[in-house]
Motif scaffolding. Structure first.
Motif, PDB file in Angstrom:
ATOM      1  N   UNK B 107     -13.631   5.574  18.421  1.00  0.00           N
ATOM      2  CA  UNK B 107     -12.387   5.344  17.664  1.00  0.00           C
ATOM      3  C   UNK B 107     -12.602   4.294  16.587  1.00  0.00           C
ATOM      4  N   UNK B 108     -13.355   3.247  16.928  1.00  0.00           N
ATOM      5  CA  UNK B 108     -13.584   2.146  15.984  1.00  0.00           C
ATOM      6  C   UNK B 108     -14.266   2.667  14.728  1.00  0.00           C
ATOM      7  N   UNK B 109     -15.204   3.634  14.924  1.00  0.00           N
ATOM      8  CA  UNK B 109     -15.944   4.174  13.775  1.00  0.00           C
ATOM      9  C   UNK B 109     -15.092   5.185  13.028  1.00  0.00           C
ATOM     10  N   UNK B 110     -14.238   5.917  13.786  1.00  0.00           N
ATOM     11  CA  UNK B 110     -13.488   7.018  13.165  1.00  0.00           C
ATOM     12  C   UNK B 110     -12.312   6.503  12.329  1.00  0.00           C
ATOM     13  N   UNK B 111     -11.729   5.388  12.750  1.00  0.00           N
ATOM     14  CA  UNK B 111     -10.453   4.955  12.150  1.00  0.00           C
ATOM     15  C   UNK B 111     -10.540   4.778  10.628  1.00  0.00           C
TER      16      UNK B 111
END
Lengths: 163, 416, 172, 365
Positions: B107-111
């Motif tokens: 999620x951290x990379x996708x946001x």
């Protein structure tokens, strides 16, 4: 659905939709499941575009990818006890049975209906067609639905008020 | 359409691209190739324009804010500090992208990606000129709102993924806020669609061109609602609640560093351009200027309007203090929403009356314009007085001036 | 027409009449009461209509080598007069006296500071913890015998730099 | 629907705690259940150091406790020692001290209001407008005593140096210009609906609570208690000037903000009168460097921009103070903070802290 572009687009979108749907079922973390869900919503929107129903596609993006996913995420965040992951539950087998039944039904329906060529002429305006249909032939269900939604909203507000 | 329609006519860069595609077509290339090439050219042009004007606006914003705040602003890097944005970009690129230990890697990379992509995709529908638009969908207006609403989820993911209390607070706040202002935004756009009769951006611009009026005169309330709602969508003061520095450090992008943080900034600026472009197209007549577009290039007029609206956002940012989250939500549901509903009703009534009487546009439109502006001003001022000054609690006051010591003048605030 | 400083003697008479035996010593500048009666004296001073000392201006702890002294400066906002109340604590190891936080809540942080820097415990204080220093800090720095400074020297200069019997290492 | 409480640190490193000061907030959602103040990050134990230095060497300490109003710090200490040693002060020094104190009050309130409005979210614009005014005052300080922030200008028995000849003309110009500036702030800030909406009714402190918590300064006057040491116990030349005390009515953040704004006007009014009434003559009674006040104690206090700043000094006849205690208004004004903040949201707590206007140097000493 003649050109090579449309066929390729169809298969790509199909794999996206079904693939992310499978991911939703299998992934451990619930919030990641929601992200995969958004992926499948966008896939469905793409399929709508292929069927030249661009108004539906845009509404699909706005309603599902925009609002319903937030609803899901808030539901996950605000339920205190949810263990935040897709833990194995006793209902596993029942769910599997239900899924298989659903697949059977879909295959049956797919084989029975004859799929004849739909899109005879090219790309024509569907947004205004939907608009007229909603406000002429189907105006009663349209109004009833809006009243229902209003009642639901008021119900939610009343339920949450502290005093 | 015009005398000079061939490729060297700079009034609409679309001619050049169309001429090139025709030339390509005669070469006997497969049928889908020109389609692909035009998309690529359009995409490159859009991205180039977005990034360049973002760099320009980073500089312009810092200088303008400085002028508002009686100071100079960046003037060290290059003449008048023009290289400052380049310096900022290099700094952001070279900073390390730290991922907090407890963070949810995916999620951290996708946001950040999820926040930037919708903003850029929404650029594709905006008509810079008659033929200068990447994809003139006949659901253009709805497409912009739909795509920019997907960014809301990724804003929450940024807060949720970075496993930090402050980001969580920021994420919850910003999502609640974005949702409630999306409703207001869609209603404001609906009123315009009712007037023009179609939500294809090209039609809206040509409608305004045909009747030689700007919708700002016909729809002032709609513009007010849309501006306020979009200043919330784009997280600019007076509602940058998400990253309210003075309260919860930097909101959902506290934990981000390096280019990831840069992406959030880029998303903010490009979303700002999308919103400014929407205002320019819908209310300020897009690339038409009452006939001037025959001589002055259409896209130049459009860009001037776009940058003018963006300047308004900067001006708002420099002057207004921030509203608390619950006041902001109350403002959306209790003040803006009823106003927008009323506005749509008004637009509908006027269209019906216009259609029934078949009166010529020159007579009807001025009447509607004056009527709408009067109603708009009356409603806003009346409502503000009702909610604000009339209630003693909200009336700005002065402190008592006392000569002698020892007296107590305390009175508890009467609850309203 | 500034703030009138109430004389200690007059205050001592007034206190004697109400609470006999509570005044230990009375001097024109201040009145000294027994430490254990500080709360009752405080409540009387605050509630008495003529005095009405409702504002605790300053609470200080002083280390006078052989005993500790807690000094209360009390001010009345209506009558605009000021008084000084003192309480002496003779034991050096763990000086203790009741806390006035119940009478004047304003003393809350000042008592915590006195405990933190001077080591005086205030019985009945709602949250007596160190205010500035961290919990494990050895000793109480403001005490005269706290020789944490380099060279273990007694605080305070005996003579001036430049005076004949100056024995400092050329500082000043 | 009470979720599990979330404890967040509005930590020592935070953009709006006006220095290294920590607030431990226990939150239920956005509401604050409890607030605990953790301080001491800037504790330099001034009181211990002062016992090591002579009476005159301690004057620079008084600049560094409340570094936003150094002049009033010097003034309070010098008054206490003059009361202890019974040293008279020439009239011109009284007037110079009044002028300096009021200029310092104006500059300090510029910072106080600027940071308060900045916490409300006005993106530094009002703060930098007020910095412009504060710069002019600091230039005057630099003209008079060479330093802008840590002035060290006052001495026991008067003032270090007489005012340079061009000081008064420049002060006259400044005093002519300031009223429109303050009118500009009132128009920009007081009429601003968003600030009224954000600050009205937040961080309320009733008069009884204020007196009980021995709060002082604009915070006490904001709660409706008319109490100002310049009127109650006039020092320097405050007896001969006419001015009013602004008093709030509802005791919330908005009233404290209004009181500070009105006090700026009153300071300018005092400066105008001081400009006409300042006598000529000596500025300092000669005091031996080796000052040895008679054994005894004294408690000198003044109205600093943050409240009642007092110095309790005890002398045993030696060259350095036996006990040097600073009654710091910022620390005592913080006492009711947990009470005022309970039940508010995080942004309101930040504004309430901003409206109390603390200087951490003075809190931790």
């Amino acid at each position: 659905m003649t050109g090579v572009g449309e066929v390729a687009a169809f298969w790509i979108l199909a794999t996206i939709t079904v693939g992310s749907a499978v991911v939703v079922a299998l992934v451990r973390d619930l919030v990641r499941a929601v992200v995969a869900l958004v992926g499948s919503f966008l896939g469905v929107a793409g399929l709508f575009i292929l069927l030249s129903a661009e108004f539906l596609a845009v509404v699909q993006v706005l309603i599902y990818a925009g609002a319903i996913s937030i609803l899901m995420v808030f539901a996950i965040a605000l339920t205190p006890r949810s263990a935040r992951d897709n833990a194995e539950t006793a209902m596993r087998w029942l769910a599997l049975a239900l899924a298989l039944a659903m697949v059977g039904l879909l295959i049956a329906v797919a084989t029975v209906t004859e799929w004849g060529p739909q899109a005879k002429e090219g790309f024509q305006e569907t947004a205004s067609a939907i608009g007229e249909a909603l406000l002429n032939r189907y105006v009663l269900p349209f109004e009833v639905a809006s009243v229902l939604l209003l009642a639901a909203m008021l119900g939610a507000v009343v339920m949450v008020r502290e005093d | 359409m015009t005398l000079l329609d061939s490729w060297w006519d700079l009034r609409d860069l679309g001619h050049a691209v169309a001429a090139f595609l025709e030339w390509l077509g005669d070469r006997g290339v497969p049928s889908w190739l020109p389609y692909l090439v035009s998309t690529l050219v359009g995409l490159m042009a859009l991205l180039l324009w977005a990034l360049l004007s973002q760099l320009f606006f980073i500089w312009a914003e810092r200088r303008l804010l400085a002028r508002i705040q009686v100071r100079l602003g960046p003037n060290r890097a290059g003449p008048f500090g023009l290289l400052q944005p380049v310096a900022d970009a290099l700094k952001v690129l070279s900073k390390e992208m730290i991922t907090p230990r407890g963070a949810d890697k995916v999620l951290f990379w996708l946001a950040p990606i999820g926040v930037v992509v919708p903003a850029i995709v929404a650029l594709g529908v905006i008509p810079f000129g008659q033929r200068m638009v990447l994809a003139d969908l006949n659901v253009g207006l709805l497409f912009i709102v739909a795509v920019s609403s997907t960014a809301t989820l990724f804003v929450f993911l940024a807060g949720w993924g970075s496993a930090n209390k402050y980001s969580l607070l920021g994420a919850m706040r910003s999502v609640a806020m974005l949702i409630s202002y999306e409703v207001v935004q869609v209603l404001a756009l609906l009123a315009v669609a009712v007037f023009v009769g179609s939500i294809r951006l090209g039609d809206i611009v040509s409608w305004q061109g045909r009747y030689n009026t700007w919708l700002i005169f016909l729809q002032p309330l709609g513009l007010l609602g849309f501006l306020i709602a979009s200043s919330v969508e784009v997280n600019r003061t007076p509602s940058d609640i998400a990253e309210a520095e003075s309260e919860i450090v930097a909101g959902y992008h506290t934990e981000y560093g390096g280019i990831r943080w840069g992406m959030f900034q880029m998303a903010e600026y490009i979303a700002g351009f999308v919103v400014a472009a929407t205002v320019a197209v819908l209310w300020l007549g897009g690339w038409t200027l009452w006939g001037l577009e025959e001589w002055v290039p259409g896209w130049l007029i459009f860009l001037i309007k776009l940058y003018g609206v963006f300047f308004l956002f900067i001006w708002l940012r420099g002057t207004l203090p921030r509203l608390r989250i619950d006041q902001l939500m109350g403002f959306a549901w209790k003040f803006l929403l009823p106003l927008m509903l009323l506005n749509v009703l008004l637009a509908g009534l006027e269209m019906v009356v216009w259609k029934e009487t078949e009166a010529p546009a020159e007579v009807v439109l001025p009447i509607w314009a004056v009527g709408n502006i009067a109603i708009g001003v009356g409603l806003v001022v009346g409502w503000a007085l009702l909610m604000g000054h009339l209630r003693p609690r909200n009336r700005p006051a002065r402190s008592l001036l006392v000569r002698e010591v020892g007296q107590i003048y305390y009175r508890p605030l009467e609850e309203v | 027409m500034g703030t009138r400083l109430l004389s200690g003697l007059e205050l001592a008479h007034r206190l004697e009449r109400v609470m006999p035996g509570v005044v230990v010593e009375a001097v024109p500048e201040w009145v000294e009461v027994s430490p254990q009666a500080v709360v009752d004296v405080g409540r009387f001073l605050r509630d008495d209509p003529e005095l009405e000392m409702n504002f605790l201006s300053c609470l200080t702890a002083v280390d006078l080598l052989d005993h500790f002294e807690v000094v209360y400066h009390l001010q009345s906002l209506r009558h605009n007069h000021l008084m000084v109340l003192k309480a002496k604590l003779w034991e050096r190891e763990s000086p203790e006296l009741p806390s006035v936080a119940s009478v004047w809540p304003g003393a809350h942080l000042q008592e915590r500071e006195a405990y933190d820097l001077m080591g005086i415990r205030f019985r009945g204080h709602p949250d007596l913890r160190r205010l500035f220093l961290w919990e494990g800090f050895p000793g109480h720095p403001l005490r005269k015998d706290w020789l944490g400074m380099p060279g273990q020297r007694m605080p305070g200069l005996e003579t001036f730099p430049g005076e004949p019997e100056w024995r400092g290492e050329g500082r000043g | 629907m009470v979720g599990e409480p979330l404890v967040i640190n509005v930590g020592p490193q935070h953009p709006s705690t006006h220095g290294v000061f920590r607030l431990k907030l226990t939150l239920d959602g956005e509401r604050i259940l409890d607030c605990e103040m953790v301080m001491g990050y800037l504790h330099r134990s001034m009181e211990k150091l002062a016992e090591e230095r002579t009476w005159t060497q301690n004057i620079p300490f008084t600049d560094r406790t409340d570094y936003l109003s150094a002049m009033t710090g010097n003034l309070a200490y010098c008054l206490a020692v003059e009361k202890l040693a019974g040293i008279p002060v020439p009239p011109r020094a009284h007037w110079i001290r009044t002028i300096m104190a009021e200029l310092q009050r104006f500059a300090s309130h510029c910072m106080a209001i600027g940071t308060f409005v900045n916490d409300c979210g006005a993106w530094h614009t009002p703060l930098l407008y007020m910095m412009r005014e504060r710069e002019k005052v600091l230039d005057l300080f630099e003209l008079a005593c060479g330093a802008r922030l840590t002035t060290n200008y006052m001495r026991i028995g008067g003032v270090a140096r007489d005012l340079p000849p061009e000081f008064l003309p420049r002060l006259r110009e400044l005093v002519k210009e300031l009223p429109q500036r303050i009118a500009e702030y009132e128009e920009l800030l007081v009429e601003n609906e968003i600030i009224v909406a954000r600050a009205r009714g937040i961080g309320v402190l009733s008069a009884e609570q204020a007196i009980a918590y021995s709060v002082s300064g604009p915070m006490l006057r904001g709660s409706g208690v008319a109490w100002d040491l310049r009127k109650a116990n006039p020092y320097a030349a405050y007896e001969q000037v006419e001015f009013d005390i602004p008093v709030g009515v509802h005791g919330d953040c908005y009233d404290r903000f209004l009181v500070r704004l009105a006090e700026m006007r009153q300071s300018v009014r005092i400066l105008e009168q001081a400009l006409d009434m300042i006598p000529s003559g000596p500025v300092q009674t000669p005091v031996p460097l080796a000052l040895r006040p008679p054994p005894g104690e004294a408690y000198g206090r003044i109205e600093s921009p943050r409240g009642e700043l007092g110095f309790y000094v005890v002398s045993d006849g030696g060259p350095s103070p036996f006990r040097f205690h600073i009654r710091s208004p910022s620390l005592i004004n913080l006492t009711p903070l947990p009470e005022m903040v309970r039940g508010l949201t995080v942004p309101d707590a930040i504004i309430t802290l901003g409206s109390i206007d603390i200087v951490v140097g003075e809190v931790d000493r």
